[in-house]
Design a protein around this motif. Sequence first.
Motif, PDB file in Angstrom:
ATOM      1  N   LYS A 294       0.784  -1.304   0.128  1.00  0.00           N
ATOM      2  CA  LYS A 294       0.019  -0.078  -0.051  1.00  0.00           C
ATOM      3  C   LYS A 294       0.909   1.079  -0.107  1.00  0.00           C
ATOM      4  O   LYS A 294       0.666   2.039  -0.660  1.00  0.00           O
ATOM      5  CB  LYS A 294      -0.865  -0.063   1.142  1.00  0.00           C
ATOM      6  CG  LYS A 294      -1.929  -1.162   1.391  1.00  0.00           C
ATOM      7  CD  LYS A 294      -2.674  -0.693   2.657  1.00  0.00           C
ATOM      8  CE  LYS A 294      -3.641  -2.185   2.793  1.00  0.00           C
ATOM      9  NZ  LYS A 294      -4.407  -1.943   3.766  1.00  0.00           N
ATOM     10  N   HIS A 295       2.059   1.107   0.747  1.00  0.00           N
ATOM     11  CA  HIS A 295       2.872   2.340   0.933  1.00  0.00           C
ATOM     12  C   HIS A 295       3.741   2.386  -0.400  1.00  0.00           C
ATOM     13  O   HIS A 295       3.960   3.477  -0.959  1.00  0.00           O
ATOM     14  CB  HIS A 295       3.630   2.406   2.158  1.00  0.00           C
ATOM     15  CG  HIS A 295       2.823   2.219   3.260  1.00  0.00           C
ATOM     16  ND1 HIS A 295       2.305   3.311   3.888  1.00  0.00           N
ATOM     17  CD2 HIS A 295       2.349   1.062   3.986  1.00  0.00           C
ATOM     18  CE1 HIS A 295       1.398   2.935   4.968  1.00  0.00           C
ATOM     19  NE2 HIS A 295       1.513   1.531   4.927  1.00  0.00           N
ATOM     20  N   TYR A 296       4.139   1.266  -1.039  1.00  0.00           N
ATOM     21  CA  TYR A 296       4.665   1.424  -2.253  1.00  0.00           C
ATOM     22  C   TYR A 296       4.011   1.935  -3.256  1.00  0.00           C
ATOM     23  O   TYR A 296       4.371   2.854  -4.257  1.00  0.00           O
ATOM     24  CB  TYR A 296       5.208   0.069  -2.703  1.00  0.00           C
ATOM     25  CG  TYR A 296       6.458  -0.262  -2.212  1.00  0.00           C
ATOM     26  CD1 TYR A 296       7.726   0.508  -1.946  1.00  0.00           C
ATOM     27  CD2 TYR A 296       6.585  -1.505  -1.272  1.00  0.00           C
ATOM     28  CE1 TYR A 296       8.828  -0.056  -1.496  1.00  0.00           C
ATOM     29  CE2 TYR A 296       7.674  -1.990  -0.634  1.00  0.00           C
ATOM     30  CZ  TYR A 296       8.939  -1.213  -0.562  1.00  0.00           C
ATOM     31  OH  TYR A 296       9.817  -1.522  -0.087  1.00  0.00           O
ATOM     32  N   ALA A 297       2.641   1.686  -3.194  1.00  0.00           N
ATOM     33  CA  ALA A 297       1.506   2.033  -4.313  1.00  0.00           C
ATOM     34  C   ALA A 297       1.545   3.749  -4.182  1.00  0.00           C
ATOM     35  O   ALA A 297       1.566   4.396  -5.323  1.00  0.00           O
ATOM     36  CB  ALA A 297       0.301   1.179  -4.083  1.00  0.00           C
ATOM     37  N   ALA A 298       1.535   4.275  -3.105  1.00  0.00           N
ATOM     38  CA  ALA A 298       1.401   5.647  -2.492  1.00  0.00           C
ATOM     39  C   ALA A 298       2.401   6.436  -3.320  1.00  0.00           C
ATOM     40  O   ALA A 298       2.679   7.426  -3.662  1.00  0.00           O
ATOM     41  CB  ALA A 298       1.037   5.918  -1.321  1.00  0.00           C
ATOM     42  N   ARG A 299       3.696   5.810  -2.999  1.00  0.00           N
ATOM     43  CA  ARG A 299       5.175   6.498  -3.572  1.00  0.00           C
ATOM     44  C   ARG A 299       5.185   6.560  -4.931  1.00  0.00           C
ATOM     45  O   ARG A 299       5.567   7.450  -5.623  1.00  0.00           O
ATOM     46  CB  ARG A 299       6.134   5.767  -2.846  1.00  0.00           C
ATOM     47  CG  ARG A 299       6.283   6.555  -1.369  1.00  0.00           C
ATOM     48  CD  ARG A 299       6.803   5.504  -0.238  1.00  0.00           C
ATOM     49  NE  ARG A 299       6.933   6.223   0.933  1.00  0.00           N
ATOM     50  CZ  ARG A 299       5.629   6.543   1.578  1.00  0.00           C
ATOM     51  NH1 ARG A 299       4.571   6.072   1.321  1.00  0.00           N
ATOM     52  NH2 ARG A 299       5.642   7.212   2.740  1.00  0.00           N
ATOM     53  N   PHE A 300       4.593   5.213  -5.366  1.00  0.00           N
ATOM     54  CA  PHE A 300       4.713   5.125  -6.943  1.00  0.00           C
ATOM     55  C   PHE A 300       3.781   6.379  -7.357  1.00  0.00           C
ATOM     56  O   PHE A 300       3.982   6.958  -8.407  1.00  0.00           O
ATOM     57  CB  PHE A 300       4.162   3.656  -7.369  1.00  0.00           C
ATOM     58  CG  PHE A 300       4.383   3.346  -8.778  1.00  0.00           C
ATOM     59  CD1 PHE A 300       5.365   2.743  -9.181  1.00  0.00           C
ATOM     60  CD2 PHE A 300       3.279   3.961  -9.793  1.00  0.00           C
ATOM     61  CE1 PHE A 300       5.464   2.536 -10.563  1.00  0.00           C
ATOM     62  CE2 PHE A 300       3.241   3.651 -10.914  1.00  0.00           C
ATOM     63  CZ  PHE A 300       4.491   2.741 -11.641  1.00  0.00           C
ATOM     64  N   ALA A 301       2.468   6.586  -7.070  1.00  0.00           N
ATOM     65  CA  ALA A 301       1.668   7.545  -7.407  1.00  0.00           C
ATOM     66  C   ALA A 301       2.271   8.899  -7.347  1.00  0.00           C
ATOM     67  O   ALA A 301       2.091   9.680  -8.126  1.00  0.00           O
ATOM     68  CB  ALA A 301       0.550   7.362  -6.923  1.00  0.00           C
ATOM     69  N   ALA A 302       2.915   9.041  -6.131  1.00  0.00           N
ATOM     70  CA  ALA A 302       3.692  10.395  -5.938  1.00  0.00           C
ATOM     71  C   ALA A 302       4.667  10.609  -6.950  1.00  0.00           C
ATOM     72  O   ALA A 302       4.678  11.879  -7.440  1.00  0.00           O
ATOM     73  CB  ALA A 302       4.431  10.325  -4.633  1.00  0.00           C
ATOM     74  N   LYS A 303       5.612   9.633  -7.222  1.00  0.00           N
ATOM     75  CA  LYS A 303       6.618   9.810  -8.440  1.00  0.00           C
ATOM     76  C   LYS A 303       5.830  10.210  -9.626  1.00  0.00           C
ATOM     77  O   LYS A 303       6.418  11.038 -10.405  1.00  0.00           O
ATOM     78  CB  LYS A 303       7.460   8.571  -8.367  1.00  0.00           C
ATOM     79  CG  LYS A 303       8.317   8.453  -7.301  1.00  0.00           C
ATOM     80  CD  LYS A 303       8.778   6.967  -7.231  1.00  0.00           C
ATOM     81  CE  LYS A 303       9.430   6.564  -5.844  1.00  0.00           C
ATOM     82  NZ  LYS A 303      10.854   6.884  -6.068  1.00  0.00           N
ATOM     83  N   GLU A 304       4.776   9.373 -10.094  1.00  0.00           N
ATOM     84  CA  GLU A 304       4.202   9.842 -11.233  1.00  0.00           C
ATOM     85  C   GLU A 304       3.604  11.282 -11.109  1.00  0.00           C
ATOM     86  O   GLU A 304       3.627  11.986 -12.009  1.00  0.00           O
ATOM     87  CB  GLU A 304       2.933   8.993 -11.692  1.00  0.00           C
ATOM     88  CG  GLU A 304       3.453   7.457 -12.050  1.00  0.00           C
ATOM     89  CD  GLU A 304       3.762   7.374 -13.540  1.00  0.00           C
ATOM     90  OE1 GLU A 304       3.616   8.489 -14.246  1.00  0.00           O
ATOM     91  OE2 GLU A 304       4.399   6.546 -13.692  1.00  0.00           O
ATOM     92  N   ALA A 305       2.984  11.642 -10.172  1.00  0.00           N
ATOM     93  CA  ALA A 305       2.258  13.009  -9.833  1.00  0.00           C
ATOM     94  C   ALA A 305       3.505  14.141  -9.896  1.00  0.00           C
ATOM     95  O   ALA A 305       3.191  14.960 -10.714  1.00  0.00           O
ATOM     96  CB  ALA A 305       1.562  13.045  -8.515  1.00  0.00           C
ATOM     97  N   VAL A 306       4.528  13.803  -9.447  1.00  0.00           N
ATOM     98  CA  VAL A 306       5.632  14.813  -9.652  1.00  0.00           C
ATOM     99  C   VAL A 306       6.174  15.031 -10.769  1.00  0.00           C
ATOM    100  O   VAL A 306       6.268  16.000 -11.425  1.00  0.00           O
ATOM    101  CB  VAL A 306       6.772  14.298  -8.574  1.00  0.00           C
ATOM    102  CG1 VAL A 306       8.170  15.255  -8.782  1.00  0.00           C
ATOM    103  CG2 VAL A 306       6.564  14.529  -6.996  1.00  0.00           C
ATOM    104  N   SER A 307       6.403  13.804 -11.551  1.00  0.00           N
ATOM    105  CA  SER A 307       6.785  13.835 -12.899  1.00  0.00           C
ATOM    106  C   SER A 307       5.656  14.763 -13.763  1.00  0.00           C
ATOM    107  O   SER A 307       6.351  15.251 -14.814  1.00  0.00           O
ATOM    108  CB  SER A 307       6.928  12.446 -13.518  1.00  0.00           C
ATOM    109  OG  SER A 307       5.760  11.901 -13.805  1.00  0.00           O
TER     110      SER A 307
END
Length: 141
Positions: free
Chosen positions: A56-69
Amino acid sequence: MDLTLPPGGILIGIGTDLIEVDRVRGVLERQGERFLNRVFTDEERAYCGSMKYPHKHYAARFAAKEAVSKCFGTGIGVELGWRSVSIYHGPRHQPLVRLDEQGQALLRHVGATHVHVSLSHTDTMAMAVAVLVDNRPRSLG
């Protein structure tokens, strides 16, 4: 009349991402360390790995990296890599963004000074919103 901008700065870019938690869990099960090493920093791996449901935490960080990009308008690729963005926690446990040299150069290039991020997840979905701001003092007059 005061013509200075209010605290908070000027919005330079905004990005968001939403991902299914099971998608990340599936990649973790299939690729394991290869996926973790390619996408997440040691800092992120230490945090997520310490949680009861790390996917769940990896998924949130994955989404954050995409959002930042998406804030930068580049996506993940040549200009900004997966590991160029690291999500960590501040003193109030708020999510913060750490950029590597490549990310810092891009931040300067677009005229921003900070990246702000917000994360959320449920058992099935994870999402993130990121904004680029320039909060250097300036007046309008």
